[in-house]
Design a protein around this motif. Structure first.
Motif, PDB file in Angstrom:
ATOM      1  N   SER A  98      59.309 -46.650  23.399  1.00  0.00           N
ATOM      2  CA  SER A  98      59.525 -44.986  22.650  1.00  0.00           C
ATOM      3  C   SER A  98      58.020 -44.594  22.150  1.00  0.00           C
ATOM      4  N   PRO A  99      57.756 -43.556  22.998  1.00  0.00           N
ATOM      5  CA  PRO A  99      56.205 -43.238  22.980  1.00  0.00           C
ATOM      6  C   PRO A  99      55.798 -42.721  21.449  1.00  0.00           C
ATOM      7  N   ARG A 100      56.529 -42.229  20.689  1.00  0.00           N
ATOM      8  CA  ARG A 100      56.012 -41.778  19.500  1.00  0.00           C
ATOM      9  C   ARG A 100      56.233 -42.906  18.355  1.00  0.00           C
ATOM     10  N   MET A 101      56.827 -44.079  18.731  1.00  0.00           N
ATOM     11  CA  MET A 101      56.713 -45.205  17.751  1.00  0.00           C
ATOM     12  C   MET A 101      55.517 -46.032  18.018  1.00  0.00           C
ATOM     13  N   THR A 102      55.245 -46.852  17.034  1.00  0.00           N
ATOM     14  CA  THR A 102      54.216 -47.706  17.225  1.00  0.00           C
ATOM     15  C   THR A 102      54.528 -48.885  17.936  1.00  0.00           C
ATOM     16  N   ILE A 103      53.512 -49.686  18.398  1.00  0.00           N
ATOM     17  CA  ILE A 103      53.921 -51.053  19.124  1.00  0.00           C
ATOM     18  C   ILE A 103      54.805 -51.924  18.179  1.00  0.00           C
ATOM     19  N   ALA A 104      54.511 -51.975  16.924  1.00  0.00           N
ATOM     20  CA  ALA A 104      55.310 -52.821  15.925  1.00  0.00           C
ATOM     21  C   ALA A 104      56.712 -52.278  15.722  1.00  0.00           C
ATOM     22  N   GLU A 105      56.795 -51.204  15.542  1.00  0.00           N
ATOM     23  CA  GLU A 105      58.276 -50.422  15.708  1.00  0.00           C
ATOM     24  C   GLU A 105      59.004 -50.621  17.008  1.00  0.00           C
ATOM     25  N   ASN A 106      58.240 -50.658  18.185  1.00  0.00           N
ATOM     26  CA  ASN A 106      59.190 -50.569  19.449  1.00  0.00           C
ATOM     27  C   ASN A 106      59.549 -52.029  19.380  1.00  0.00           C
ATOM     28  N   LEU A 107      58.546 -52.971  18.891  1.00  0.00           N
ATOM     29  CA  LEU A 107      59.163 -54.416  19.001  1.00  0.00           C
ATOM     30  C   LEU A 107      60.272 -54.741  17.804  1.00  0.00           C
ATOM     31  N   SER A 108      60.144 -53.940  16.935  1.00  0.00           N
ATOM     32  CA  SER A 108      61.134 -54.096  15.639  1.00  0.00           C
ATOM     33  C   SER A 108      62.621 -53.706  16.479  1.00  0.00           C
ATOM     34  N   ILE A 109      62.867 -52.631  17.239  1.00  0.00           N
ATOM     35  CA  ILE A 109      63.828 -52.212  17.850  1.00  0.00           C
ATOM     36  C   ILE A 109      64.322 -53.181  18.817  1.00  0.00           C
ATOM     37  N   ALA A 110      63.331 -53.838  19.668  1.00  0.00           N
ATOM     38  CA  ALA A 110      63.706 -54.726  20.484  1.00  0.00           C
ATOM     39  C   ALA A 110      64.307 -56.278  19.750  1.00  0.00           C
ATOM     40  N   GLN A 111      63.722 -56.390  18.682  1.00  0.00           N
ATOM     41  CA  GLN A 111      64.114 -57.769  17.997  1.00  0.00           C
ATOM     42  C   GLN A 111      65.614 -57.538  17.524  1.00  0.00           C
ATOM     43  N   LYS A 112      65.962 -56.381  17.290  1.00  0.00           N
ATOM     44  CA  LYS A 112      67.387 -56.083  16.739  1.00  0.00           C
ATOM     45  C   LYS A 112      68.373 -55.750  18.042  1.00  0.00           C
ATOM     46  N   ARG A 113      68.006 -55.984  19.038  1.00  0.00           N
ATOM     47  CA  ARG A 113      68.896 -55.755  20.363  1.00  0.00           C
ATOM     48  C   ARG A 113      70.136 -56.795  20.171  1.00  0.00           C
ATOM     49  N   GLY A 114      71.365 -56.249  20.123  1.00  0.00           N
ATOM     50  CA  GLY A 114      72.524 -56.902  19.873  1.00  0.00           C
ATOM     51  C   GLY A 114      72.837 -57.374  18.596  1.00  0.00           C
ATOM     52  N   LEU A 143      46.173 -56.345  22.068  1.00  0.00           N
ATOM     53  CA  LEU A 143      47.045 -55.468  21.740  1.00  0.00           C
ATOM     54  C   LEU A 143      47.526 -55.942  20.339  1.00  0.00           C
ATOM     55  N   GLU A 144      47.354 -57.234  19.896  1.00  0.00           N
ATOM     56  CA  GLU A 144      47.888 -57.592  18.853  1.00  0.00           C
ATOM     57  C   GLU A 144      46.982 -57.035  17.452  1.00  0.00           C
ATOM     58  N   ASN A 145      45.992 -56.263  17.916  1.00  0.00           N
ATOM     59  CA  ASN A 145      45.040 -55.663  16.721  1.00  0.00           C
ATOM     60  C   ASN A 145      45.420 -54.284  16.810  1.00  0.00           C
ATOM     61  N   ARG A 146      46.221 -53.841  17.658  1.00  0.00           N
ATOM     62  CA  ARG A 146      46.526 -52.369  17.702  1.00  0.00           C
ATOM     63  C   ARG A 146      48.214 -52.349  17.389  1.00  0.00           C
ATOM     64  N   LEU A 147      48.856 -53.082  16.513  1.00  0.00           N
ATOM     65  CA  LEU A 147      50.200 -52.956  16.387  1.00  0.00           C
ATOM     66  C   LEU A 147      50.617 -51.781  15.956  1.00  0.00           C
ATOM     67  N   ASN A 148      49.859 -50.996  15.246  1.00  0.00           N
ATOM     68  CA  ASN A 148      50.339 -49.853  14.619  1.00  0.00           C
ATOM     69  C   ASN A 148      49.757 -48.622  15.412  1.00  0.00           C
ATOM     70  N   THR A 149      49.461 -48.770  16.563  1.00  0.00           N
ATOM     71  CA  THR A 149      48.868 -47.632  17.458  1.00  0.00           C
ATOM     72  C   THR A 149      50.477 -47.144  18.213  1.00  0.00           C
ATOM     73  N   GLU A 150      50.372 -45.750  18.334  1.00  0.00           N
ATOM     74  CA  GLU A 150      51.656 -45.301  19.100  1.00  0.00           C
ATOM     75  C   GLU A 150      51.605 -45.712  20.427  1.00  0.00           C
ATOM     76  N   ILE A 151      52.702 -46.039  21.217  1.00  0.00           N
ATOM     77  CA  ILE A 151      52.860 -46.566  22.325  1.00  0.00           C
ATOM     78  C   ILE A 151      52.316 -45.468  23.421  1.00  0.00           C
ATOM     79  N   GLY A 152      52.444 -44.232  23.050  1.00  0.00           N
ATOM     80  CA  GLY A 152      52.242 -43.169  23.986  1.00  0.00           C
ATOM     81  C   GLY A 152      50.921 -43.232  24.221  1.00  0.00           C
ATOM     82  N   LEU A 153      49.915 -43.683  23.387  1.00  0.00           N
ATOM     83  CA  LEU A 153      48.384 -43.700  23.629  1.00  0.00           C
ATOM     84  C   LEU A 153      48.058 -45.015  24.533  1.00  0.00           C
ATOM     85  N   LEU A 154      48.880 -45.884  24.867  1.00  0.00           N
ATOM     86  CA  LEU A 154      48.737 -46.826  25.685  1.00  0.00           C
ATOM     87  C   LEU A 154      48.733 -46.489  27.286  1.00  0.00           C
TER      88      LEU A 154
END
Lengths: 255, 295
Positions: A98-114, A143-154
């Motif tokens: 999800s480009p507008r969400m940060t790396i951490a936010e994307n991972l949190s979405i994935a962590q809750k899969r199911g 990338l561990e230092n950029r967890l609050n970067t929006e994915i769209g910038l990667l």
């Protein structure tokens, strides 16, 4: 009777039925996948490999046949319901995150899969972020230092690495990789392929990978399947696969 | 002084409506026209209830709830019947016109002589407009805080992901249809609530008050974006409200300059068209300058 992790029983799929564009894409696919199998799927453009993967993940309802995941029929489940058990990485690096969400936010979405998503609990608690940091470190991209970067910038490669991590953050019963290195430059493609293999072996995942890279298809996985015109025409086990060379495979491929 | 306070108040109340528009157009990335019907629906329900003796705050809440139902209707047309979002919204909006007329009984219904929200603070003897201003700040403040908290939760993040990348959301086992239903209900609930507040503030509900709500809402969103730039979602809500207040000041100035109030909708539309075209125009200008240099 051996219990298979995943079974495909006689799948048929026709697009644009009853029109001039009628196209019989999958013509009776049967496949039995053991737990821990890492299958490489090759075949020319239009042979039906991507359609097969999309039929498994539920992008469209299949015309005919059954899909059994751990003996349970899943062919009538919707795409999001199947996603509870199936992890996916797409060819297009833009599709998996999800480009507008940060790396951490994307991972949190994935962590809750199911799992149930709460209307009360904060998605990126400090504990969760600590865990994400460890997981992302494993990618060795800094990338561990950029967890609050929006994915769209990667970059595409970085996004694909995160998508790969997201697909296995909750261990999937089946991992589907649809030419997931095809859109990347050779260096990062090799790196993502290496990481994919590491993750699959370490977590004992059951995986199906579509690839156009014949070398990858021979180097990785324990089984190789080739599709032609909607049918499986070649099915090699580990030993047969080890004897095969890229040249021989190319000969078969071009037949 | 009075005119400034009243303009800020108008900006705040319409800002709540703009937040509703923001939720669909920006967060969900879906053009939802239901707003044009749910706004007067909230007003009609609220005014009718007050006239039959219901407490003004409860009447406003019920008005907001009716907007949630309207949003649910559009969402069901989109998710269960497969209609394009734009058409689904237009259908609900058109249907609501008749429903609103039924509720009101006629085109315009006044609250003259009835107890309204601002009368709740009468005993404090504040200057004019201040009663409603305090109430608006309190209520909208609470709503913005609740929204900011909501979108930080696990489910809130799933709502954002659905609008940002639906394919990814589905592959992460998010029921995107359900998320769309939630978002359209939330959005239209807020829009109808704003309709209820504005009806109480202006003292009447009018069948045609919904015309242009989308333009007003979007104008507020865009003004907020142009002035305050890229900020996090929490601040975006505040920017939308500030954008709405600025928009009201622009309108006030336009009227002060002696323009006909009947032309306001045209002016609003032109203003929004310019704002939306700005990025494209800027690019064209750059190319033009570049070409000249080449020659």
């Amino acid at each position: 009777m051996t219990a298979y992790q995943f079974e495909i029983q006689h799948i048929h799929q026709t697009f644009h039925k009853g029109t001039a564009n009628e196209h019989h894409v999958l013509k009776g696919i049967d496949l039995k996948v053991k737990k821990g199998d890492f299958i490489c799927l090759i075949g020319g453009n239009g042979s039906g490999k991507s359609t097969l993967l999309n039929a498994i993940s539920g992008s469209f309802p299949i015309d005919e046949g059954k899909l059994l995941l751990k003996q349970k029929e899943i062919q009538s489940l919707k795409e999001y319901q199947r996603a509870k058990f199936i992890g996916r990485v797409f060819q297009d690096p833009n599709l998996g995150t999800s480009p507008r969400m940060t790396i951490a936010e994307n991972l949190s979405i994935a962590q809750k899969r199911g799992a149930k998503r709460s209307f009360i609990k904060r998605a990126t608690s400090s504990n969760a972020v600590k865990q994400f940091s460890k997981e992302v470190e494993m990618l060795e991209l800094g990338l561990e230092n950029r967890l609050n970067t929006e994915i769209g910038l990667l970059s595409g490669g970085q996004r694909q690495a995160i998508t790969l991590l997201m697909s296995v953050l909750q261990k999937p019963e089946l991992l589907l990789l649809d030419e997931h290195t095809a859109a990347l430059d050779p260096k990062i493609a090799k790196f993502i392929m290496k990481k994919t293999n590491e993750l699959i072996t370490k977590q004992h995942l059951t995986a199906m990978m579509v690839t156009h890279n014949l070398q990858d298809a021979l180097s990785y996985g324990n089984r190789l399947i080739m599709m032609q015109a909607g049918k499986i025409v070649l099915d090699l086990n580990q030993t047969e696969k080890e004897k095969m060379t890229v040249e021989e495979l190319y000969q078969l491929f071009s037949q | 002084m009075g005119i400034i306070v009243s303009t800020i108040l108008q900006g705040l109340l319409w800002g709540l409506m703009a937040i509703g528009v923001f939720l669909t157009f920006r967060v969900l990335d879906m053009p939802d026209m239901t707003a044009e019907g749910s706004f007067p629906l909230g007003a009609a329900v609220c005014v009718t209830l007050i006239r039959s003796g219901v407490h003004p705050l409860i009447a406003a809440l019920v008005g907001g709830f009716s907007g949630m139902l309207a949003g649910a209707m559009t969402a069901l047309l989109i998710t269960k019947c497969g209609l394009p979002a734009l058409l689904a919204g237009i259908l609900t909006m058109t249907g609501l016109y008749s429903i609103n007329l039924r509720i009101l009984g006629r085109a315009n219904l006044s609250l003259n002589g009835y107890q309204k929200m601002d009368n709740l603070l009468d005993s404090f003897h504040f200057p004019p407009y201040f009663n409603m201003l305090f109430i608006a700040v309190a209520i909208i403040g609470v709503i913005v805080i609740l929204l900011a908290l909501l979108f930080k939760t696990e489910a809130g993040q799933a709502l954002i992901a659905t609008g940002d990348n639906e394919q990814m959301a589905r592959s992460m086992a998010i029921n995107t249809d359900l998320m769309k239903i939630y978002m359209l209900m939330l959005s239209n609930g807020l829009i109808a609530l704003a309709g209820a507040f504005i009806a109480q503030d202006s003292g009447y509900a009018d069948i045609s008050s919904g015309i242009g709500t989308i333009v007003i809402g979007l104008a507020s969103v865009i003004i907020g974006e142009v002035i305050f730039g890229r900020v996090s979602l929490t601040y975006r809500f505040i920017c939308v409200i500030l954008g709405s207040i600025i928009y009201r000041f622009i309108l006030m100035l336009v009227i002060r300059l002696g323009l006909n109030p009947n032309d306001l909708k045209l002016i609003s539309a032109i203003l929004l068209a310019i704002c939306l075209a700005l990025p494209q125009l800027r690019m064209k200008l750059k190319q033009l300058v570049f070409l000249k240099k080449e020659v």
